[in-house]
Design an enzyme around this catalytic site. Structure first.
Site, mmCIF file in Angstrom:
data_model
loop_
_atom_site.group_PDB
_atom_site.id
_atom_site.type_symbol
_atom_site.label_atom_id
_atom_site.label_comp_id
_atom_site.label_asym_id
_atom_site.label_seq_id
_atom_site.Cartn_x
_atom_site.Cartn_y
_atom_site.Cartn_z
ATOM 1 N N THR A 54 -3.488 10.716 5.776
ATOM 2 C CA THR A 54 -3.250 12.105 5.359
ATOM 3 C C THR A 54 -4.585 12.797 5.100
ATOM 4 O OG1 THR A 54 -1.152 11.432 4.360
ATOM 5 C CG2 THR A 54 -2.056 13.570 3.709
ATOM 6 N N ASP A 91 -6.823 2.675 -2.756
ATOM 7 C CA ASP A 91 -6.729 2.267 -1.350
ATOM 8 C C ASP A 91 -8.110 2.175 -0.714
ATOM 9 O OD1 ASP A 91 -7.033 5.039 -1.559
ATOM 10 O OD2 ASP A 91 -5.852 5.449 0.242
ATOM 11 N N LYS A 121 3.281 0.951 3.305
ATOM 12 C CA LYS A 121 2.850 -0.154 4.153
ATOM 13 C C LYS A 121 2.896 -1.439 3.336
ATOM 14 C CE LYS A 121 0.213 3.013 4.198
ATOM 15 N NZ LYS A 121 -0.943 3.931 4.004
ATOM 16 N N ASP A 139 0.871 -1.181 0.000
ATOM 17 C CA ASP A 139 0.000 0.000 0.000
ATOM 18 C C ASP A 139 0.905 1.227 0.000
ATOM 19 O OD1 ASP A 139 -1.870 1.988 0.365
ATOM 20 O OD2 ASP A 139 -2.386 1.412 2.423
ATOM 21 N N GLY A 190 1.067 4.877 0.022
ATOM 22 C CA GLY A 190 0.203 6.001 0.335
ATOM 23 C C GLY A 190 0.855 7.346 0.105
ATOM 24 N N ASP A 222 -10.912 5.582 7.265
ATOM 25 C CA ASP A 222 -9.469 5.535 7.040
ATOM 26 C C ASP A 222 -8.896 6.897 7.413
ATOM 27 O OD1 ASP A 222 -6.846 5.297 6.167
ATOM 28 O OD2 ASP A 222 -7.370 4.225 4.336
ATOM 29 N N TYR A 231 -20.008 4.342 -7.249
ATOM 30 C CA TYR A 231 -19.484 5.631 -7.709
ATOM 31 C C TYR A 231 -20.000 5.900 -9.124
ATOM 32 C CZ TYR A 231 -15.966 8.441 -5.198
ATOM 33 O OH TYR A 231 -15.331 9.355 -4.399
#
Length: 246
Positions: free
Chosen positions: A126, A103, A13, A6, A8, A123, A94
């Site tokens: 940031t 993510d 991660k 992941d 980010g 989540d 969506y």
């Protein structure tokens, strides 16, 4: 063994995943100016994975660097996860499914692997995302707003009297400016998340589990007044489900 990645905005991660194996870790992306050196430190001594499954919101340069590194080191081309219209029991509502963050998509798939009931996925990284998932597996949508670091940095940038400083967020009756910023942003963030959870529960009209993930999830968890389950590696768990389906 699969390597799950992941990538980010602020942290890298990853997890090594196989039958009976789950070894996860993370590192700040600004800890190395050269991201290839960071990959060397993180994975230079691990065995060659069968697959590398990755999602990224970090930008094409870092994703290209990841692809180049895995090809050079292991002759493995990573499988890059991108949102789908439907995958592993999650239907993406969506308006333009491909515009959902990868993510976020992986976290929803991870949550679906943990429960068959409706779920709210928070989540706290940031940016903070708060997603609604119906019991039928429909991703109904979600909200996005700045995370703790962005909130605190914006106060320092936008004012003269508030300087960047580490404060104590334990008490909202703060007696210093630094503590006031720390507490105000954390309590404010918790209040916003609680309001969204309440709105989703009203909209869904059914029992709903709440899952927290992201770097600031532990701090947020201590200030929420609603039951929530902390799952630090939820995105990686979603990547694991995707890897197992390939």
């Amino acid at each position: 063994m699969n390597l799950l990645v992941d990538l980010g905005n602020s942290r890298l991660k990853w997890a090594q995943h196989a039958a009976g194996l789950w070894r996860a870790d993370a590192v700040l992306l600004d800890s190395e100016k050269n991201i290839e050196s960071l990959f060397d430190k993180a994975w230079g001594k691990i065995p060659k994975p069968q697959r590398v499954i990755a999602c990224s919101v970090s930008g094409p340069e870092r994703l290209n660097a990841l692809e180049q590194w895995t090809r050079t080191r292991w002759s493995v081309m990573p499988h890059i996860v991108r949102p789908q219209a439907q995958q592993l029991g999650v239907k993406n509502l969506y308006r333009q499914p491909e515009q959902l963050g990868a993510d976020r998509w992986a976290a929803l798939i991870g949550a679906r692997g943990l429960t068959d009931s409706a779920a709210c996925v928070v989540d706290a990284g940031t940016a903070v995302t708060v997603e609604a998932l119906s019991a039928g597996g429909e991703f109904l949508g979600g909200a996005i707003f700045p995370g703790l670091r962005l909130l605190r940095d914006s106060l320092a940038r936008g004012t003269v009297a508030i300087a960047p400083a580490e404060g104590n967020a334990a008490d909202c009756l703060a007696r210093s400016t630094a503590d006031g910023v720390a507490a105000g942003t954390l309590f404010g963030l918790a209040g916003a998340v609680e309001r969204l959870i309440d709105e989703y529960r009203r909209s869904l009209g059914e029992p709903m589990e709440v899952f927290l993930t992201g770097g600031d999830a532990p701090a947020l968890a201590t200030h929420l007044r609603v039951p929530a389950t902390l799952v630090p590696d939820l995105v990686l768990k979603g990547l694991a489900r995707i890897a197992d389906s390939l």
